[in-house]
Design an enzyme around this catalytic site. Sequence first.
Site, PDB file in Angstrom:
ATOM      1  N   THR A 125       0.678  -1.631  -0.029  1.00 56.61           N
ATOM      2  CA  THR A 125      -0.055   0.298  -0.154  1.00 56.61           C
ATOM      3  C   THR A 125       0.739   1.207  -0.295  1.00 56.61           C
ATOM      4  O   THR A 125       2.025   1.232   0.045  1.00 56.61           O
ATOM      5  CB  THR A 125      -0.890  -0.089   1.363  1.00 56.61           C
ATOM      6  OG1 THR A 125      -1.402   1.048   1.428  1.00 56.61           O
ATOM      7  CG2 THR A 125      -0.432  -0.598   2.353  1.00 56.61           C
ATOM      8  N   ASP A 126       0.484   2.332  -0.356  1.00 57.28           N
ATOM      9  CA  ASP A 126       0.718   3.526  -0.166  1.00 57.28           C
ATOM     10  C   ASP A 126       0.822   4.543   0.831  1.00 57.28           C
ATOM     11  O   ASP A 126       1.503   4.989   1.095  1.00 57.28           O
ATOM     12  CB  ASP A 126       0.762   4.529  -1.203  1.00 57.28           C
ATOM     13  CG  ASP A 126      -1.333   4.632  -1.312  1.00 57.28           C
ATOM     14  OD1 ASP A 126      -1.711   4.262  -0.111  1.00 57.28           O
ATOM     15  OD2 ASP A 126      -1.600   6.034  -1.334  1.00 57.28           O
ATOM     16  N   GLU A 127       0.319   3.593   1.950  1.00 57.88           N
ATOM     17  CA  GLU A 127       0.467   4.211   3.151  1.00 57.88           C
ATOM     18  C   GLU A 127       1.750   3.999   4.149  1.00 57.88           C
ATOM     19  O   GLU A 127       1.653   4.452   4.888  1.00 57.88           O
ATOM     20  CB  GLU A 127      -0.998   3.748   4.218  1.00 57.88           C
ATOM     21  CG  GLU A 127      -2.099   3.646   3.166  1.00 57.88           C
ATOM     22  CD  GLU A 127      -3.010   4.078   4.629  1.00 57.88           C
ATOM     23  OE1 GLU A 127      -3.150   3.274   6.056  1.00 57.88           O
ATOM     24  OE2 GLU A 127      -4.959   3.662   4.054  1.00 57.88           O
ATOM     25  N   TYR A 151      -1.774  -0.220  11.295  1.00 52.46           N
ATOM     26  CA  TYR A 151      -1.980  -1.138   9.615  1.00 52.46           C
ATOM     27  C   TYR A 151      -1.239  -0.454   8.866  1.00 52.46           C
ATOM     28  O   TYR A 151      -0.310  -1.495   8.946  1.00 52.46           O
ATOM     29  CB  TYR A 151      -3.330  -0.648   8.652  1.00 52.46           C
ATOM     30  CG  TYR A 151      -3.739  -1.374   7.473  1.00 52.46           C
ATOM     31  CD1 TYR A 151      -3.392  -2.509   7.319  1.00 52.46           C
ATOM     32  CD2 TYR A 151      -3.438   0.119   6.288  1.00 52.46           C
ATOM     33  CE1 TYR A 151      -3.197  -2.502   5.972  1.00 52.46           C
ATOM     34  CE2 TYR A 151      -3.603  -0.003   5.662  1.00 52.46           C
ATOM     35  CZ  TYR A 151      -3.570  -1.511   4.689  1.00 52.46           C
ATOM     36  OH  TYR A 151      -3.551  -1.925   3.415  1.00 52.46           O
ATOM     37  N   LYS A 155       1.834  -3.125   7.142  1.00 56.01           N
ATOM     38  CA  LYS A 155       2.198  -3.453   5.803  1.00 56.01           C
ATOM     39  C   LYS A 155       3.699  -3.276   5.653  1.00 56.01           C
ATOM     40  O   LYS A 155       4.544  -3.653   5.106  1.00 56.01           O
ATOM     41  CB  LYS A 155       1.433  -2.426   5.182  1.00 56.01           C
ATOM     42  CG  LYS A 155       0.054  -2.734   5.262  1.00 56.01           C
ATOM     43  CD  LYS A 155      -0.226  -4.674   4.324  1.00 56.01           C
ATOM     44  CE  LYS A 155       0.001  -4.716   3.564  1.00 56.01           C
ATOM     45  NZ  LYS A 155      -0.372  -5.885   2.564  1.00 56.01           N
TER      46      LYS A 155
HETATM   47  P1  NAD Z   1      -9.599  -7.241   1.913  1.00 53.72           P
HETATM   48  O1  NAD Z   1      -9.693  -7.154   4.055  1.00 53.72           O
HETATM   49  O2  NAD Z   1     -11.120  -6.444   1.686  1.00 53.72           O
HETATM   50  O3  NAD Z   1      -9.677  -8.446   2.489  1.00 53.72           O
HETATM   51  C1  NAD Z   1      -8.332  -9.330   2.655  1.00 53.72           C
HETATM   52  C2  NAD Z   1      -9.065 -10.535   2.269  1.00 53.72           C
HETATM   53  O4  NAD Z   1      -7.605 -11.718   2.940  1.00 53.72           O
HETATM   54  C3  NAD Z   1      -9.847 -11.587   3.193  1.00 53.72           C
HETATM   55  O5  NAD Z   1     -10.753 -12.383   2.045  1.00 53.72           O
HETATM   56  C4  NAD Z   1      -9.413 -12.138   4.644  1.00 53.72           C
HETATM   57  O6  NAD Z   1     -10.740 -12.963   4.533  1.00 53.72           O
HETATM   58  C5  NAD Z   1      -8.181 -12.585   3.884  1.00 53.72           C
HETATM   59  N1  NAD Z   1      -7.164 -13.048   5.458  1.00 53.72           N
HETATM   60  C6  NAD Z   1      -7.351 -11.903   6.279  1.00 53.72           C
HETATM   61  N2  NAD Z   1      -6.414 -12.272   7.267  1.00 53.72           N
HETATM   62  C7  NAD Z   1      -5.736 -13.728   6.888  1.00 53.72           C
HETATM   63  C8  NAD Z   1      -4.869 -14.948   7.439  1.00 53.72           C
HETATM   64  N3  NAD Z   1      -4.634 -15.282   8.209  1.00 53.72           N
HETATM   65  N4  NAD Z   1      -4.916 -16.337   6.660  1.00 53.72           N
HETATM   66  C9  NAD Z   1      -5.852 -16.310   5.508  1.00 53.72           C
HETATM   67  N5  NAD Z   1      -6.133 -14.709   5.032  1.00 53.72           N
HETATM   68  C10 NAD Z   1      -6.602 -13.930   5.438  1.00 53.72           C
HETATM   69  O7  NAD Z   1      -8.416  -6.396   1.585  1.00 53.72           O
HETATM   70  P2  NAD Z   1      -7.867  -5.910   0.187  1.00 53.72           P
HETATM   71  O8  NAD Z   1      -8.866  -3.851   0.489  1.00 53.72           O
HETATM   72  O9  NAD Z   1      -8.644  -6.195  -0.611  1.00 53.72           O
HETATM   73  O10 NAD Z   1      -6.941  -5.612  -0.062  1.00 53.72           O
HETATM   74  C11 NAD Z   1      -6.301  -6.112   0.141  1.00 53.72           C
HETATM   75  C12 NAD Z   1      -4.832  -5.961   0.091  1.00 53.72           C
HETATM   76  O11 NAD Z   1      -4.104  -4.700  -0.634  1.00 53.72           O
HETATM   77  C13 NAD Z   1      -4.329  -6.074   1.474  1.00 53.72           C
HETATM   78  O12 NAD Z   1      -3.097  -7.003   1.082  1.00 53.72           O
HETATM   79  C14 NAD Z   1      -4.010  -4.344   1.208  1.00 53.72           C
HETATM   80  O13 NAD Z   1      -3.037  -4.558   1.894  1.00 53.72           O
HETATM   81  C15 NAD Z   1      -4.054  -3.856   0.126  1.00 53.72           C
HETATM   82  N6  NAD Z   1      -4.555  -2.862  -0.550  1.00 53.72           N
HETATM   83  C16 NAD Z   1      -5.692  -2.381  -0.252  1.00 53.72           C
HETATM   84  C17 NAD Z   1      -6.155  -1.344  -0.459  1.00 53.72           C
HETATM   85  C18 NAD Z   1      -7.409  -0.778  -1.023  1.00 53.72           C
HETATM   86  O14 NAD Z   1      -7.529   0.223  -1.027  1.00 53.72           O
HETATM   87  N7  NAD Z   1      -8.216  -1.403  -0.411  1.00 53.72           N
HETATM   88  C19 NAD Z   1      -4.758  -0.685  -1.702  1.00 53.72           C
HETATM   89  C20 NAD Z   1      -3.304  -0.582  -1.638  1.00 53.72           C
HETATM   90  C21 NAD Z   1      -3.233  -2.067  -0.727  1.00 53.72           C
HETATM   91  O1  DAU Z   2      -4.032   3.710   0.772  1.00 55.11           O
HETATM   92  C1  DAU Z   2      -4.069   2.458   0.676  1.00 55.11           C
HETATM   93  C2  DAU Z   2      -5.360   2.017   1.606  1.00 55.11           C
HETATM   94  O2  DAU Z   2      -6.534   2.511   1.173  1.00 55.11           O
HETATM   95  C3  DAU Z   2      -5.407   0.620   1.774  1.00 55.11           C
HETATM   96  O3  DAU Z   2      -3.570   0.338   2.110  1.00 55.11           O
HETATM   97  C4  DAU Z   2      -5.966   0.322   2.812  1.00 55.11           C
HETATM   98  O4  DAU Z   2      -6.100  -0.710   2.985  1.00 55.11           O
HETATM   99  C5  DAU Z   2      -7.513   1.002   2.391  1.00 55.11           C
HETATM  100  O5  DAU Z   2      -8.222   0.623   3.400  1.00 55.11           O
HETATM  101  C6  DAU Z   2      -7.419   2.134   2.269  1.00 55.11           C
HETATM  102  O6  DAU Z   2      -6.936   3.060   3.944  1.00 55.11           O
HETATM  103  P1  DAU Z   2      -8.210   4.201   4.242  1.00 55.11           P
HETATM  104  O7  DAU Z   2      -7.953   4.524   5.630  1.00 55.11           O
HETATM  105  O8  DAU Z   2      -7.436   5.359   3.221  1.00 55.11           O
HETATM  106  O9  DAU Z   2      -9.380   4.338   3.262  1.00 55.11           O
HETATM  107  P2  DAU Z   2     -11.055   4.372   3.706  1.00 55.11           P
HETATM  108  O10 DAU Z   2     -11.445   3.717   2.909  1.00 55.11           O
HETATM  109  O11 DAU Z   2     -10.754   3.699   5.468  1.00 55.11           O
HETATM  110  O12 DAU Z   2     -10.768   6.285   3.992  1.00 55.11           O
HETATM  111  C7  DAU Z   2     -10.550   6.537   3.201  1.00 55.11           C
HETATM  112  C8  DAU Z   2     -10.572   7.647   4.016  1.00 55.11           C
HETATM  113  O13 DAU Z   2     -12.146   8.558   4.185  1.00 55.11           O
HETATM  114  C9  DAU Z   2     -10.157   7.927   4.864  1.00 55.11           C
HETATM  115  O14 DAU Z   2      -8.820   9.249   4.887  1.00 55.11           O
HETATM  116  C10 DAU Z   2     -10.720   8.372   5.816  1.00 55.11           C
HETATM  117  C11 DAU Z   2     -11.785   8.833   5.860  1.00 55.11           C
HETATM  118  N1  DAU Z   2     -13.491   8.380   5.758  1.00 55.11           N
HETATM  119  C12 DAU Z   2     -13.641   7.113   6.424  1.00 55.11           C
HETATM  120  C13 DAU Z   2     -14.522   6.182   6.390  1.00 55.11           C
HETATM  121  C14 DAU Z   2     -14.513   4.302   6.616  1.00 55.11           C
HETATM  122  C15 DAU Z   2     -14.496   8.897   6.916  1.00 55.11           C
HETATM  123  O15 DAU Z   2     -14.379  10.019   6.451  1.00 55.11           O
HETATM  124  N2  DAU Z   2     -15.400   8.121   7.035  1.00 55.11           N
HETATM  125  C16 DAU Z   2     -16.032   6.509   6.803  1.00 55.11           C
HETATM  126  O16 DAU Z   2     -16.507   6.396   7.848  1.00 55.11           O
END
Ligand code: NAD
Ligand code: DAU
Length: 337
Positions: A125-127, A151, A155
């Site tokens: 992730t970019d975080e 988190y 990562k």
């Molecule tokens: P998600 O939370 O939707 O899915 C995570 C999956 O991992 C689920 O199916 C869960 O059951 C599985 N999991 C969790 N713990 C586990 C364990 N101990 N063993 C096996 N499986 C397990 O997550 P997502 O949003 O699809 O993110 C997927 C990946 O991409 C993550 O590594 C996250 O850090 C990365 N990522 C997410 C975003 C985003 O915007 N969602 C952006 C950049 C990177």
């Molecule tokens: O940048 C990549 C990341 O993006 C991933 O690594 C994470 O897995 C993914 O969850 C996401 O993280 P964020 O914290 O940016 O996403 P989230 O959707 O939780 O929040 C997006 C923005 O919106 C953040 O600034 C917090 C705000 N927010 C979020 C929620 C859930 C609100 O204002 N209200 C809300 O209820």
Amino acid sequence: MKLLITGGAGFIGSNFIHYWLKKYPEDKIVNLDLLTYAGNLENLKDIQDNQNYKFTKADIADKVEVNKIISEEKPDAIVHFAAESHVDRSILGPEEFVRTNILGTFNLLESARQNGNIRFHHISTDEVFGSLGPNDALFNETTPYDPRSPYSASKASSDHLVRAYFHTFNLPITISNCSNNFGPYQFPEKLIPLFITNLIEDKKIPLYGDGMNVRDWLYVEDHSSAIDLILKKGKIGETYCIGGNSEKTNKEITYKILEIMSRGEEMIEFVEDRKGHDRRYAIDSTKIQRELGWIPKTNFEDGIKKTIEWYKENEDWWKKIKSGEYQNYYKNNYKNR
Ligand code: NAD
Ligand code: DAU
């Protein structure tokens, strides 16, 4: 080619499996997922009987289980999505994040090494790069790590382990650090699906702090195409930053959703800010564009319209999540296979 996907029942993992089997129908996919609260096999309902797809319920933090699956399946590559992914949950309970994101990644790396140095792509992730000020340069592959939530710290640790396995053991790894994804099958705890589903249910939408935090949004299918290119053409040992070139404040996102869904700003509820809330993320994707020819296809405007449409058409999917019923899907459809 046989891919072992971890976390394939989650948001990005399930989108990636759909993408891959559509594009490479002859390839085989093994989906290893623990089915935590975020894992939902209904995301993959349409392919559950595909002969080239197999689901295995397992915990990546269990090294014996992980090694058994990898040594039996002998995949050509591991694509590692599994993680605890929600920042707010990491503030409430960081331990699972350390267990899954750090120990789980370590177990997979060890097993990849012990089973013939299997090709390993790590989804990050970019975080991990921290928080930008309004005039700071975008994150790129050389930005120093500065994680600020449990988190992102977990990562970041996993990224360091993956790189260490390349330098120390020659494990053929690549890493991608992606910005915020959105699209179908995103769990309705994250900003965009939470707001869309709340509005359909006529509930208020909770905006944190002043709503001026900035994220860089990428439609999830474009993330899949980037991973595809890295797997096929990426240079071993390298990191690729992936972003949507689409910076938006949370307020902008909120007003856009309200506009498309024909609702007014009275639906917004300003709530207490997230602890340690990172102000701005933004990615410079020049490297993957220049070296691998990646071009994102869906702009934010089209992506958000498609996403809202998808949540409107799939009420059954997210209502089962909000009610908790989705967690019976494995028991009802897989347990006795
Ligand atoms: P998600 O939370 O939707 O899915 C995570 C999956 O991992 C689920 O199916 C869960 O059951 C599985 N999991 C969790 N713990 C586990 C364990 N101990 N063993 C096996 N499986 C397990 O997550 P997502 O949003 O699809 O993110 C997927 C990946 O991409 C993550 O590594 C996250 O850090 C990365 N990522 C997410 C975003 C985003 O915007 N969602 C952006 C950049 C990177
Ligand atoms: O940048 C990549 C990341 O993006 C991933 O690594 C994470 O897995 C993914 O969850 C996401 O993280 P964020 O914290 O940016 O996403 P989230 O959707 O939780 O929040 C997006 C923005 O919106 C953040 O600034 C917090 C705000 N927010 C979020 C929620 C859930 C609100 O204002 N209200 C809300 O209820």
